[in-house]
Structures are given as structure tokens and as C-alpha cells.
Design a protein around this motif. Structure first.
Motif, PDB file in Angstrom:
ATOM      1  N   LYS A 237       0.809  -1.217   0.000  1.00  0.00           N
ATOM      2  CA  LYS A 237       0.000   0.000   0.000  1.00  0.00           C
ATOM      3  C   LYS A 237       0.843   1.268   0.000  1.00  0.00           C
ATOM      4  N   SER A 238       2.157   1.110  -0.065  1.00  0.00           N
ATOM      5  CA  SER A 238       3.043   2.273   0.015  1.00  0.00           C
ATOM      6  C   SER A 238       3.204   2.991  -1.316  1.00  0.00           C
ATOM      7  N   GLY A 239       2.737   2.383  -2.407  1.00  0.00           N
ATOM      8  CA  GLY A 239       2.893   2.996  -3.725  1.00  0.00           C
ATOM      9  C   GLY A 239       4.168   2.608  -4.439  1.00  0.00           C
ATOM     10  N   ILE A 240       4.910   1.640  -3.881  1.00  0.00           N
ATOM     11  CA  ILE A 240       6.180   1.233  -4.490  1.00  0.00           C
ATOM     12  C   ILE A 240       5.969   0.615  -5.870  1.00  0.00           C
ATOM     13  N   LEU A 241       4.906  -0.166  -6.026  1.00  0.00           N
ATOM     14  CA  LEU A 241       4.674  -0.808  -7.324  1.00  0.00           C
ATOM     15  C   LEU A 241       4.456   0.235  -8.419  1.00  0.00           C
ATOM     16  N   GLU A 242       3.753   1.297  -8.084  1.00  0.00           N
ATOM     17  CA  GLU A 242       3.543   2.369  -9.066  1.00  0.00           C
ATOM     18  C   GLU A 242       4.869   3.048  -9.403  1.00  0.00           C
ATOM     19  N   ASP A 243       5.710   3.230  -8.392  1.00  0.00           N
ATOM     20  CA  ASP A 243       7.034   3.803  -8.635  1.00  0.00           C
ATOM     21  C   ASP A 243       7.849   2.913  -9.567  1.00  0.00           C
ATOM     22  N   LEU A 244       7.732   1.598  -9.374  1.00  0.00           N
ATOM     23  CA  LEU A 244       8.476   0.663 -10.219  1.00  0.00           C
ATOM     24  C   LEU A 244       7.935   0.653 -11.650  1.00  0.00           C
ATOM     25  N   LYS A 283       2.160  -8.888 -17.814  1.00  0.00           N
ATOM     26  CA  LYS A 283       1.091  -9.887 -17.693  1.00  0.00           C
ATOM     27  C   LYS A 283       0.621  -9.995 -16.244  1.00  0.00           C
ATOM     28  N   THR A 284      -0.694 -10.117 -16.080  1.00  0.00           N
ATOM     29  CA  THR A 284      -1.280 -10.360 -14.766  1.00  0.00           C
ATOM     30  C   THR A 284      -2.231 -11.553 -14.886  1.00  0.00           C
ATOM     31  N   TYR A 285      -2.698 -12.027 -13.734  1.00  0.00           N
ATOM     32  CA  TYR A 285      -3.759 -13.031 -13.720  1.00  0.00           C
ATOM     33  C   TYR A 285      -5.090 -12.328 -13.458  1.00  0.00           C
ATOM     34  N   SER A 286      -6.162 -12.917 -13.908  1.00  0.00           N
ATOM     35  CA  SER A 286      -7.457 -12.224 -13.925  1.00  0.00           C
ATOM     36  C   SER A 286      -7.994 -11.892 -12.536  1.00  0.00           C
ATOM     37  N   TYR A 287      -7.416 -12.467 -11.486  1.00  0.00           N
ATOM     38  CA  TYR A 287      -7.886 -12.161 -10.137  1.00  0.00           C
ATOM     39  C   TYR A 287      -6.969 -11.159  -9.424  1.00  0.00           C
ATOM     40  N   GLU A 288      -5.982 -10.624 -10.116  1.00  0.00           N
ATOM     41  CA  GLU A 288      -5.111  -9.606  -9.516  1.00  0.00           C
ATOM     42  C   GLU A 288      -5.740  -8.227  -9.727  1.00  0.00           C
ATOM     43  N   TYR A 289      -6.825  -7.985  -9.012  1.00  0.00           N
ATOM     44  CA  TYR A 289      -7.630  -6.792  -9.243  1.00  0.00           C
ATOM     45  C   TYR A 289      -6.878  -5.500  -8.931  1.00  0.00           C
ATOM     46  N   ASP A 290      -6.088  -5.498  -7.866  1.00  0.00           N
ATOM     47  CA  ASP A 290      -5.346  -4.285  -7.512  1.00  0.00           C
ATOM     48  C   ASP A 290      -4.304  -3.956  -8.587  1.00  0.00           C
ATOM     49  N   LEU A 291      -3.668  -4.984  -9.122  1.00  0.00           N
ATOM     50  CA  LEU A 291      -2.700  -4.758 -10.196  1.00  0.00           C
ATOM     51  C   LEU A 291      -3.396  -4.246 -11.453  1.00  0.00           C
ATOM     52  N   GLU A 292      -4.578  -4.769 -11.722  1.00  0.00           N
ATOM     53  CA  GLU A 292      -5.343  -4.297 -12.882  1.00  0.00           C
ATOM     54  C   GLU A 292      -5.652  -2.802 -12.749  1.00  0.00           C
ATOM     55  N   LYS A 293      -6.103  -2.402 -11.563  1.00  0.00           N
ATOM     56  CA  LYS A 293      -6.386  -0.979 -11.334  1.00  0.00           C
ATOM     57  C   LYS A 293      -5.121  -0.150 -11.538  1.00  0.00           C
ATOM     58  N   LEU A 294      -3.996  -0.686 -11.078  1.00  0.00           N
ATOM     59  CA  LEU A 294      -2.717   0.011 -11.216  1.00  0.00           C
ATOM     60  C   LEU A 294      -2.342   0.149 -12.688  1.00  0.00           C
ATOM     61  N   ILE A 296      -4.398   0.191 -15.293  1.00  0.00           N
ATOM     62  CA  ILE A 296      -5.315   1.124 -15.953  1.00  0.00           C
ATOM     63  C   ILE A 296      -4.990   2.567 -15.579  1.00  0.00           C
ATOM     64  N   SER A 297      -4.736   2.796 -14.278  1.00  0.00           N
ATOM     65  CA  SER A 297      -4.455   4.164 -13.824  1.00  0.00           C
ATOM     66  C   SER A 297      -3.125   4.682 -14.360  1.00  0.00           C
ATOM     67  N   ASN A 298      -2.253   3.771 -14.807  1.00  0.00           N
ATOM     68  CA  ASN A 298      -0.956   4.180 -15.345  1.00  0.00           C
ATOM     69  C   ASN A 298      -0.909   4.118 -16.863  1.00  0.00           C
ATOM     70  N   GLY A 299      -2.084   4.061 -17.493  1.00  0.00           N
ATOM     71  CA  GLY A 299      -2.154   4.175 -18.944  1.00  0.00           C
ATOM     72  C   GLY A 299      -2.039   2.895 -19.724  1.00  0.00           C
ATOM     73  N   PHE A 300      -1.957   1.744 -19.052  1.00  0.00           N
ATOM     74  CA  PHE A 300      -1.878   0.468 -19.759  1.00  0.00           C
ATOM     75  C   PHE A 300      -3.267   0.050 -20.246  1.00  0.00           C
ATOM     76  N   LYS A 301      -3.305  -0.644 -21.368  1.00  0.00           N
ATOM     77  CA  LYS A 301      -4.554  -1.161 -21.911  1.00  0.00           C
ATOM     78  C   LYS A 301      -4.468  -2.669 -22.084  1.00  0.00           C
ATOM     79  N   LEU A 302      -5.603  -3.337 -21.858  1.00  0.00           N
ATOM     80  CA  LEU A 302      -5.657  -4.786 -22.021  1.00  0.00           C
ATOM     81  C   LEU A 302      -5.636  -5.127 -23.510  1.00  0.00           C
TER      82      LEU A 302
END
Length: 339
Positions: A237-244, A283-294, A296-302
Motif C-alpha cells: 500500500k506504500s505505492g512502491i509498485l507504481e514507482d516501479l 502480464k497479470t492473472y485475472s484475479y489480480e484486481y489491484d494490479l489491474e487498477k494500477l 489502468i491508472s498508469n495508462g496500460f490497456k488490455l
């Protein structure tokens, strides 16, 4: 046998990084970080001393994904359908007894009388439902666990080469082997907090896609792939993944400007002019909802939705049957227009 005092002291021990005989940072991630360590956070490439820690972080990401998969299975609507079907079959085989209601009898008293009369049937019913759901969940959870176990074993057997572009074990034994592969070294980003590696991103870029390391000419592709995006659970929840993620985008831009924008020779390896990175994928798995939100919010498209590879385990088709998929996310990397 340790005393209560010894067990208490062991429980409050903190993780203090040390180095093994190969000069590798060794961290016990089962213990909390030492709060008295300097409160510093830094970002470093794949340095020699962090080989083992980098592999640990990459494997930890797979364990976290496996855990999310089990959670998805447990709360899947199919379990509710299973409960309804099993309940219907059970009650058809062992129907409940309905006693007649006395006119002056209250509803509560009437319900209690029926429950008491059917207590054995209802007890067996609850146990049967619990057993059926548990068996089904354990079956799918074991298949999910076996799937990720195979993925982890594959990564370990190749010593992380598919993630880092080099054999981590060889690198740990000889820190000089990366001297002529500095781009690969800098394609990894390790976040170190209080001297403990806590997060990792690793890129597979065109230069890392070498068919024959003895060849001078490397055939490039125009897609970079995030092969690892990992963070210890406590820091998610620290935002490190977005930084990466932002680091990954910047790394692609930097490579385009410094390496792929013109013909270069880097440590004896030639690259073609204007063969720029045009897309960044993950690539993510379909149940990684938080990663999906990340994403989308960072401009990636499926861009792609795929079933799990049943070649790993034929029973994986059951995971596919409940909707588990891999998703490929993509973002365009800006490139300078040629003059």
C-alpha cells in the motif's frame, strides 16, 4: 526445549541483513525489519550482492499471486452453485419432517419443535455441505498450488534467466560476468529499505533478447516486457509498485535515447539504428484486481486475454473452467520522430 522467555525473545527478533560466503545479502523475511536501522530507502540496479535477494523477491511475487488465486477460488460463485446442487440432492435423499402446527402455538415454538425433530438430519446436512465444499476447494487450491509450484521451479531451475536475462547463480559466483552486459544489469531495479531489499522490477528489453551471445549482431524486437514486479506484502500500500512501473517506462525512454536511437556498439555488441522500443507489456492473472487498477491508472490497456497453459498440468483446465485467465497489458512508449 526452549523456555517461554527464549521463545518470547525469538518472537521479537528483527531481521538484520548479513552476507554469506559468496558475498550475497541474506535476509530473514519472516522477521520484521530492524526499526533502529537507518531509515533510508534507495533504488539500485542488479548489483552482485543482491543476486539471492532478487531471486527471493521474484519467487515471493509468485507466492503472493498463488495466494490471491486461492482467495478467488474460495469466493467464486461456483461454490455457491455447488452448495445449492448438493443441498438439493441431500434433501431429496433425506427430506425434512414437517410437523403439524397447533393453533395456539407460536411461530418460534413451532420452528423450534421442527428443528429438534430434524436435528440429526440437519447436523448431517451441514457436515455434508461443509465436506463437499472443502473437498472441491482443496482440489482447485491444490491444482492452483501445483501450477505455481511448476512456474517457480522452472524459474529456479534456470536460475532466473527468463527474468533477469542472466544466470543469477553464475553471477553470484562471479561478479565479473555482467561486465559486458551492463544493460541487463540496469534493466533491474531493486528497492532497499533500511538495508533490506523489499521490492523489485525487472525488464526484458530488445538488447536482452539475445539468441546467441557469441554473435555481434543482435536482432531486436520493439517490445519491452516487465518480467517481474514484486513487493513485500507489508509494503504493497506504500505505492512502491507504481514507482516501479514509472521506472520501467523511464527505462524504456532512456534506452531509446541512449542506445536504440542510433547505431551503437556497446561492449562489442552492435545494435541497429532506429530499432526503438515502441511498447511496454506486463502480464497479470485475472484475479489480480489491484494490479489491474494500477495498470489502468498508469495508462496500460488490455490487449490479450488467454487461458492458462494446460501443458503444465492437464487439471489446469478446471482453473480455466472457473474463469482464471492471464491478461496482457500494454502501453505505447513515446519515440522521437526522425528528422
Amino acid at each position: 526445549m526452549p523456555t517461554a522467555t527464549e521463545r518470547f525473545k525469538e518472537a521479537i527478533q528483527t531481521s538484520v541483513p548479513s552476507k554469506n560466503s559468496l558475498g550475497q545479502i541474506v535476509v530473514d523475511y519472516t522477521k520484521p525489519i530492524d526499526k533502529d536501522a537507518p531509515s533510508t530507502i534507495k533504488s539500485i540496479p542488479l548489483e552482485h550482492e543482491y543476486c539471492q535477494a532478487s531471486m527471493t523477491l521474484a519467487l515471493d511475487s509468485l507466492k503472493q499471486t498463488e495466494s490471491l488465486g486461492n482467495k478467488y477460488i474460495f469466493w467464486h460463485p461456483f461454490l455457491s452453485i455447488l452448495i445449492v446442487v448438493v443441498s438439493s440432492l441431500f434433501l431429496k435423499r433425506y427430506p425434512l419432517i414437517h410437523l403439524s402446527k397447533v393453533s395456539e402455538e407460536s411461530v418460534l415454538s413451532y420452528a423450534g419443535k421442527n428443528l429438534f425433530k430434524n436435528k440429526d438430519t440437519l447436523t448431517n446436512f451441514v457436515l455434508f455441505i461443509a465436506f463437499s465444499v472443502t473437498v472441491f476447494f482443496k482440489l482447485l487450491a491444490n491444482i492452483n498450488s501445483h501450477y505455481f509450484s511448476n512456474v517457480s521451479q522452472l524459474l529456479e531451475s534456470e536460475n532466473g534467466k527468463s527474468v533477469f536475462g542472466i544466470d543469477i547463480k553464475d553471477y553470484a559466483l562471479d561478479k565479473n560476468i555482467i561486465n559486458d552486459k551492463l544493460i541487463l544489469k540496469n534493466n533491474a531495479n531493486i528497492i532497499v529499505y533500511r538495508d533490506v531489499p523489499i521490492a523489485l522490477a525487472a525488464l526484458d528489453t530488445p538488447l536482452g533478447n539475445i539468441k546467441d551471445e557469441d554473435e555481434d549482431i543482435i536482432e531486436l524486437k520493439n517490445i519491452a516486457t516487465i518480467k517481474a514486479l514484486s513487493c513485500r506484502r507489508v509494503y504493497l500500500k506504500s505505492g512502491i509498485l507504481e514507482d516501479l512501473l514509472n521506472w520501467s517506462k523511464k527505462r524504456c525512454l532512456d534506452l531509446n535515447e541512449t542506445v536504440y536511437s542510433k547505431k551503437n556498439t556497446i561492449k562489442g555488441q552492435s545494435v541497429y539504428e532506429n530499432n526503438l522500443i515502441e511498447k511496454l507489456q506486463f502480464k497479470t492473472y485475472s484475479y489480480e484486481y489491484d494490479l489491474e487498477k494500477l495498470m489502468i491508472s498508469n495508462g496500460f490497456k488490455l490487449v490479450k486475454l488467454e487461458k492458462l497453459d494446460s501443458k503444465i498440468n492437464r487439471l489446469v483446465i478446471l482453473l480455466n473452467a472457473i474463469g482464471i485467465r492471464t491478461k496482457t497489458w500494454e502501453i505505447k512508449v513515446p519515440v522521437k520522430e526522425s528528422n
